[in-house]
Design an enzyme around this catalytic site. Structure first.
Site, PDB file in Angstrom:
ATOM      1  N   GLY A 177      38.202  63.651  78.792  1.00 42.96           N
ATOM      2  CA  GLY A 177      38.199  64.232  77.450  1.00 42.96           C
ATOM      3  C   GLY A 177      38.508  65.709  77.371  1.00 42.96           C
ATOM      4  N   HIS A 230      51.518  63.372  75.719  1.00 41.59           N
ATOM      5  CA  HIS A 230      52.052  62.784  76.953  1.00 41.59           C
ATOM      6  C   HIS A 230      52.480  63.912  77.891  1.00 41.59           C
ATOM      7  CE1 HIS A 230      53.811  59.635  79.427  1.00 41.59           C
ATOM      8  NE2 HIS A 230      54.826  60.456  79.635  1.00 41.59           N
ATOM      9  N   ASP A 269      54.598  54.658  67.891  1.00 41.54           N
ATOM     10  CA  ASP A 269      55.202  53.506  67.219  1.00 41.54           C
ATOM     11  C   ASP A 269      54.949  52.265  68.075  1.00 41.54           C
ATOM     12  OD1 ASP A 269      56.978  53.706  69.331  1.00 41.54           O
ATOM     13  OD2 ASP A 269      58.655  54.444  68.121  1.00 41.54           O
ATOM     14  N   GLU A 270      55.698  51.204  67.840  1.00 40.40           N
ATOM     15  CA  GLU A 270      55.404  49.954  68.549  1.00 40.40           C
ATOM     16  C   GLU A 270      55.988  49.908  69.954  1.00 40.40           C
ATOM     17  OE1 GLU A 270      55.348  46.344  66.290  1.00 40.40           O
ATOM     18  OE2 GLU A 270      54.696  47.366  64.477  1.00 40.40           O
ATOM     19  N   ARG A 298      41.802  40.633  73.197  1.00 40.20           N
ATOM     20  CA  ARG A 298      42.527  41.820  72.745  1.00 40.20           C
ATOM     21  C   ARG A 298      42.596  41.908  71.219  1.00 40.20           C
ATOM     22  NH1 ARG A 298      48.823  43.415  73.839  1.00 40.20           N
ATOM     23  NH2 ARG A 298      48.576  45.660  73.774  1.00 40.20           N
TER      24      ARG A 298
END
Length: 201
Positions: free
Chosen positions: A11, A109, A146-147, A65
């Site tokens: 964290g 990222h 996004d996906e 899930r």
């Protein structure tokens, strides 16, 4: 802006956000909850120290899930979340969360996307790939989720030079300093934009 932060580990990026809210670098944002994908993640202690409500939504608690993603979406809805921040969150979100929160989920990222993104590119593995590829530059990217995996629109990116004597660990340490700087910057930008829209509405 009401922010839910999703975490899986230590964290440090969560701490960077907490610090930036406290010192005014994030002016229109408030963390309303921290959600961890793992029991015992140190990020949960950071949340407790800052007086932020926290919960665990893990594979152990929700082996299915779909049930796990439904619980996550309900937790976000319950707190009237405006922005979801993935800060070292190592689970892949499904359409159950992505669709209702489209354009309101961001991720940090540790590379200059689109380079070194995708399924197996996380943590130290990213820096191993950067060095293994002989890249002269690396850095960090804040992007919309996004996906795909690490494929969303880039919000902020900052680079640094890769040194000849860099190891994955030394590079990770230097990139982390960028992460801690640009993630609060991106949140402040989005929060200010949202506040601006409210003012002009």
């Amino acid at each position: 802006m009401r922010i839910s932060v999703l975490v899986s580990g230590g964290g440090t990026n969560l701490q960077a956000i907490i610090d930036a809210i406290e010192d005014g670098r994030i002016r229109e944002g408030k963390i309303v909850q921290v959600i961890s994908s793992k029991e015992g993640a140190y990020a949960l202690e950071r949340a407790a120290k800052a007086g932020i409500p926290a919960k665990v939504i893990s594979k152990d608690l929700y082996p299915d899930r779909e049930a796990r993603m439904k619980a996550l979406r309900e937790a976000l809805d319950e707190k009237d979340t405006d922005l979801v921040v993935l800060a070292g969150y190592l689970s892949i979100l499904t359409a159950e969360v992505l669709r209702p929160y489209k354009g309101r989920i961001i991720n940090i990222h540790p590379s200059l996307l689109p380079k070194h993104g995708g399924k197996d590119c996380y943590g130290i593995h990213v820096h191993e790939r950067v060095i293994g590829s002989g890249d002269e530059k690396s850095g960090a990217t804040v992007h919309y989720v996004d996906e795909g995996i690490d494929t969303g629109e880039i919000i902020i990116q900052e680079s640094l030079d890769v040194h000849q004597d860099d190891t994955p660990e030394s590079l990770q340490k230097r990139v982390l300093e960028i992460e801690h700087r640009i993630l609060p910057e991106a949140i402040n930008k989005l929060a200010s934009e949202k506040q601006g829209k409210k003012t002009t509405a």
